[in-house]
Scaffold this active site. Structure first.
Site, PDB file in Angstrom:
ATOM      1  N   LYS A 128       0.825  -1.206   0.000  1.00  0.00           N
ATOM      2  CA  LYS A 128       0.000   0.000   0.000  1.00  0.00           C
ATOM      3  C   LYS A 128       0.859   1.256   0.000  1.00  0.00           C
ATOM      4  O   LYS A 128       0.615   2.190  -0.759  1.00  0.00           O
ATOM      5  CB  LYS A 128      -0.946   0.002   1.199  1.00  0.00           C
ATOM      6  CG  LYS A 128      -1.931   1.171   1.194  1.00  0.00           C
ATOM      7  CD  LYS A 128      -2.992   1.006   2.260  1.00  0.00           C
ATOM      8  CE  LYS A 128      -2.430   1.191   3.643  1.00  0.00           C
ATOM      9  NZ  LYS A 128      -3.479   1.201   4.684  1.00  0.00           N
ATOM     10  N   ASP A 146      -6.930   1.565   0.926  1.00  0.00           N
ATOM     11  CA  ASP A 146      -7.036   1.737   2.368  1.00  0.00           C
ATOM     12  C   ASP A 146      -8.495   1.547   2.764  1.00  0.00           C
ATOM     13  O   ASP A 146      -9.319   1.080   1.970  1.00  0.00           O
ATOM     14  CB  ASP A 146      -6.504   3.116   2.791  1.00  0.00           C
ATOM     15  CG  ASP A 146      -7.365   4.254   2.258  1.00  0.00           C
ATOM     16  OD1 ASP A 146      -8.317   4.000   1.481  1.00  0.00           O
ATOM     17  OD2 ASP A 146      -7.082   5.418   2.619  1.00  0.00           O
TER      18      ASP A 146
END
Length: 222
Positions: A128, A146
Protein backbone atom coordinates in the site's frame (compact mmCIF):
# COMPACT_ATOMS: atom_id res chain seq x y z
CA UNK A 1 -20.76 -3.27 3.75
CA UNK A 2 -23.11 -3.43 0.81
CA UNK A 3 -23.12 -6.70 -1.10
CA UNK A 4 -22.47 -6.20 -4.80
CA UNK A 5 -24.44 -8.73 -6.80
CA UNK A 6 -23.08 -7.83 -10.22
CA UNK A 7 -19.45 -7.71 -11.20
CA UNK A 8 -18.00 -6.26 -13.29
CA UNK A 9 -20.17 -3.13 -13.15
CA UNK A 10 -21.63 -1.36 -16.17
CA UNK A 11 -18.76 0.43 -17.95
CA UNK A 12 -20.86 3.48 -18.78
CA UNK A 13 -21.75 3.95 -15.11
CA UNK A 14 -18.10 3.60 -14.07
CA UNK A 15 -17.07 6.15 -16.70
CA UNK A 16 -19.67 8.61 -15.44
CA UNK A 17 -18.61 8.12 -11.81
CA UNK A 18 -15.05 9.13 -12.51
CA UNK A 19 -16.01 11.88 -14.95
CA UNK A 20 -18.05 13.54 -12.20
CA UNK A 21 -15.36 13.06 -9.56
CA UNK A 22 -12.88 14.63 -12.00
CA UNK A 23 -15.11 17.68 -12.41
CA UNK A 24 -15.31 18.38 -8.68
CA UNK A 25 -11.71 17.33 -7.93
CA UNK A 26 -9.69 18.12 -11.07
CA UNK A 27 -6.27 17.93 -9.39
CA UNK A 28 -6.49 15.52 -6.46
CA UNK A 29 -3.33 14.81 -4.49
CA UNK A 30 -2.17 13.39 -1.21
CA UNK A 31 -2.87 15.45 1.89
CA UNK A 32 0.44 14.40 3.42
CA UNK A 33 3.15 17.05 3.37
CA UNK A 34 6.40 16.14 1.61
CA UNK A 35 9.23 17.80 -0.28
CA UNK A 36 11.03 14.90 -1.97
CA UNK A 37 10.67 11.13 -2.49
CA UNK A 38 12.29 10.40 0.87
CA UNK A 39 9.95 12.60 2.87
CA UNK A 40 7.03 11.18 0.87
CA UNK A 41 7.82 7.54 1.61
CA UNK A 42 8.54 8.46 5.23
CA UNK A 43 5.24 10.31 5.64
CA UNK A 44 3.24 7.52 4.01
CA UNK A 45 4.91 4.89 6.21
CA UNK A 46 4.14 6.99 9.29
CA UNK A 47 0.50 7.37 8.25
CA UNK A 48 -0.38 3.70 8.78
CA UNK A 49 -3.15 3.60 11.41
CA UNK A 50 -2.83 7.37 11.83
CA UNK A 51 -4.48 10.42 10.30
CA UNK A 52 -2.81 12.61 7.69
CA UNK A 53 -3.43 15.63 9.92
CA UNK A 54 -1.62 13.98 12.82
CA UNK A 55 1.28 12.89 10.62
CA UNK A 56 1.65 16.40 9.16
CA UNK A 57 1.82 17.91 12.63
CA UNK A 58 4.67 15.57 13.54
CA UNK A 59 6.59 15.76 10.27
CA UNK A 60 6.60 19.56 10.10
CA UNK A 61 9.26 19.61 12.80
CA UNK A 62 10.85 16.30 11.80
CA UNK A 63 11.43 17.12 8.13
CA UNK A 64 12.86 20.50 9.07
CA UNK A 65 15.84 18.67 10.58
CA UNK A 66 15.78 15.33 8.71
CA UNK A 67 14.65 15.43 5.09
CA UNK A 68 17.25 12.99 3.76
CA UNK A 69 18.21 9.42 4.69
CA UNK A 70 21.56 10.67 5.97
CA UNK A 71 20.00 13.18 8.33
CA UNK A 72 17.34 10.72 9.47
CA UNK A 73 19.88 7.98 10.17
CA UNK A 74 21.96 10.46 12.14
CA UNK A 75 19.04 11.04 14.52
CA UNK A 76 18.90 7.38 15.47
CA UNK A 77 15.85 5.79 17.03
CA UNK A 78 16.19 7.76 20.27
CA UNK A 79 16.57 11.05 18.46
CA UNK A 80 13.67 10.35 16.09
CA UNK A 81 11.19 9.09 18.66
CA UNK A 82 10.28 12.46 20.27
CA UNK A 83 9.30 13.88 16.87
CA UNK A 84 6.77 11.12 16.14
CA UNK A 85 5.61 10.13 19.63
CA UNK A 86 2.15 11.56 18.90
CA UNK A 87 1.64 9.06 16.06
CA UNK A 88 0.22 5.59 16.61
CA UNK A 89 2.72 2.72 16.74
CA UNK A 90 5.52 5.28 16.89
CA UNK A 91 8.09 2.94 18.48
CA UNK A 92 8.00 0.43 15.63
CA UNK A 93 7.76 3.21 13.08
CA UNK A 94 10.87 4.88 14.50
CA UNK A 95 12.82 1.62 14.21
CA UNK A 96 11.60 1.06 10.65
CA UNK A 97 12.33 4.61 9.55
CA UNK A 98 15.90 4.48 10.82
CA UNK A 99 16.44 1.02 9.31
CA UNK A 100 14.98 2.24 6.00
CA UNK A 101 17.29 5.25 6.01
CA UNK A 102 20.33 3.07 6.62
CA UNK A 103 19.39 0.72 3.78
CA UNK A 104 18.86 3.65 1.42
CA UNK A 105 22.36 4.90 2.24
CA UNK A 106 24.07 1.51 2.05
CA UNK A 107 22.29 0.00 -0.96
CA UNK A 108 20.79 2.86 -2.96
CA UNK A 109 23.25 5.72 -2.71
CA UNK A 110 20.99 7.69 -0.40
CA UNK A 111 18.19 7.79 -2.96
CA UNK A 112 14.71 6.29 -2.79
CA UNK A 113 14.40 3.53 -5.43
CA UNK A 114 11.36 4.34 -7.52
CA UNK A 115 10.32 0.83 -8.45
CA UNK A 116 7.88 -1.42 -6.63
CA UNK A 117 10.19 -4.32 -5.81
CA UNK A 118 12.88 -2.22 -4.14
CA UNK A 119 10.35 0.01 -2.37
CA UNK A 120 8.49 -2.93 -0.87
CA UNK A 121 11.79 -4.40 0.32
CA UNK A 122 12.34 -1.40 2.59
CA UNK A 123 11.47 -1.75 6.32
CA UNK A 124 7.98 -0.46 7.06
CA UNK A 125 7.05 -0.19 3.38
CA UNK A 126 4.38 -2.60 2.21
CA UNK A 127 2.40 -2.79 -1.00
CA UNK A 128 0.00 0.00 0.00
CA UNK A 129 2.79 2.44 0.90
CA UNK A 130 4.66 1.65 -2.30
CA UNK A 131 1.49 2.18 -4.33
CA UNK A 132 0.90 5.60 -2.78
CA UNK A 133 4.48 6.68 -3.50
CA UNK A 134 4.51 5.41 -7.08
CA UNK A 135 1.13 6.96 -7.81
CA UNK A 136 1.89 10.33 -6.22
CA UNK A 137 5.15 10.67 -8.14
CA UNK A 138 3.48 9.75 -11.42
CA UNK A 139 5.53 6.59 -11.89
CA UNK A 140 2.74 4.02 -11.83
CA UNK A 141 -1.07 4.44 -11.91
CA UNK A 142 -1.35 2.42 -8.72
CA UNK A 143 -4.41 2.22 -6.49
CA UNK A 144 -3.63 1.86 -2.81
CA UNK A 145 -6.64 0.28 -1.11
CA UNK A 146 -7.04 1.74 2.37
CA UNK A 147 -10.24 1.67 4.44
CA UNK A 148 -11.72 4.59 2.46
CA UNK A 149 -11.05 3.05 -0.94
CA UNK A 150 -12.28 -0.35 0.24
CA UNK A 151 -15.55 1.13 1.56
CA UNK A 152 -16.27 3.40 -1.40
CA UNK A 153 -15.44 0.71 -3.96
CA UNK A 154 -17.96 -1.65 -2.40
CA UNK A 155 -20.67 0.97 -2.01
CA UNK A 156 -20.31 2.08 -5.62
CA UNK A 157 -20.27 -1.49 -6.87
CA UNK A 158 -16.80 -1.12 -8.30
CA UNK A 159 -15.58 -4.17 -6.38
CA UNK A 160 -16.97 -7.01 -4.31
CA UNK A 161 -13.81 -8.76 -3.10
CA UNK A 162 -13.11 -9.22 0.59
CA UNK A 163 -9.42 -8.26 0.78
CA UNK A 164 -7.58 -5.05 -0.15
CA UNK A 165 -5.33 -6.83 -2.66
CA UNK A 166 -8.30 -8.39 -4.43
CA UNK A 167 -10.19 -5.09 -4.45
CA UNK A 168 -7.11 -3.46 -5.98
CA UNK A 169 -7.09 -6.05 -8.74
CA UNK A 170 -10.79 -5.53 -9.41
CA UNK A 171 -10.38 -1.76 -9.58
CA UNK A 172 -7.63 -2.12 -12.15
CA UNK A 173 -10.01 -4.32 -14.08
CA UNK A 174 -12.95 -1.89 -14.15
CA UNK A 175 -11.54 1.65 -13.91
CA UNK A 176 -10.99 3.11 -17.40
CA UNK A 177 -7.31 3.53 -18.19
CA UNK A 178 -7.54 7.30 -18.65
CA UNK A 179 -8.85 7.70 -15.10
CA UNK A 180 -6.38 5.34 -13.41
CA UNK A 181 -3.63 7.88 -12.58
CA UNK A 182 -5.98 9.83 -10.28
CA UNK A 183 -8.51 7.15 -9.31
CA UNK A 184 -6.67 6.41 -6.07
CA UNK A 185 -7.00 9.99 -4.84
CA UNK A 186 -10.59 10.43 -5.97
CA UNK A 187 -11.73 7.34 -4.10
CA UNK A 188 -9.80 8.24 -0.93
CA UNK A 189 -10.97 11.86 -0.83
CA UNK A 190 -14.55 10.92 -1.64
CA UNK A 191 -14.50 8.41 1.22
CA UNK A 192 -12.80 10.80 3.61
CA UNK A 193 -15.15 13.73 3.15
CA UNK A 194 -18.41 12.54 1.53
CA UNK A 195 -18.90 8.78 1.55
CA UNK A 196 -17.92 8.51 5.21
CA UNK A 197 -18.30 5.30 7.15
CA UNK A 198 -21.19 5.90 9.54
CA UNK A 199 -23.39 8.54 7.95
CA UNK A 200 -22.49 9.05 4.31
CA UNK A 201 -23.39 12.50 3.00
CA UNK A 202 -25.54 11.28 0.13
CA UNK A 203 -27.32 14.63 -0.15
CA UNK A 204 -24.00 16.30 -1.02
CA UNK A 205 -22.69 13.49 -3.22
CA UNK A 206 -22.25 14.20 -6.93
CA UNK A 207 -22.57 10.52 -7.79
CA UNK A 208 -25.39 9.50 -5.44
CA UNK A 209 -27.72 8.69 -8.32
CA UNK A 210 -25.13 6.22 -9.60
CA UNK A 211 -24.63 4.51 -6.24
CA UNK A 212 -26.34 1.16 -5.58
CA UNK A 213 -25.80 1.69 -1.84
CA UNK A 214 -27.88 4.88 -1.69
CA UNK A 215 -30.41 4.38 1.16
CA UNK A 216 -33.55 5.04 -0.91
CA UNK A 217 -32.42 2.64 -3.63
CA UNK A 218 -31.64 -0.02 -1.06
CA UNK A 219 -35.08 0.49 0.55
CA UNK A 220 -36.78 0.20 -2.82
CA UNK A 221 -35.01 -3.07 -3.55
CA UNK A 222 -35.95 -4.39 -0.12
Amino acid sequence: MVSVSRFPPDPDRVEEIFARLARVMPEPKTELNFTNPFTLVSAVALSAQATDVGVNKATTALFAVADTPQKMAALGVEGLTPYIASIGLYRNKAKNLIAMSQILIERHGGEVPLNRADLQALPGVGRKTASVVLNELGIEPAIAVDTHVFRVSHRLGLANANTPDKVEAQLHQVVPEHWLPKAHHWLILHGRYTCVARRPKCEACVISDLCPARPDLMAARA
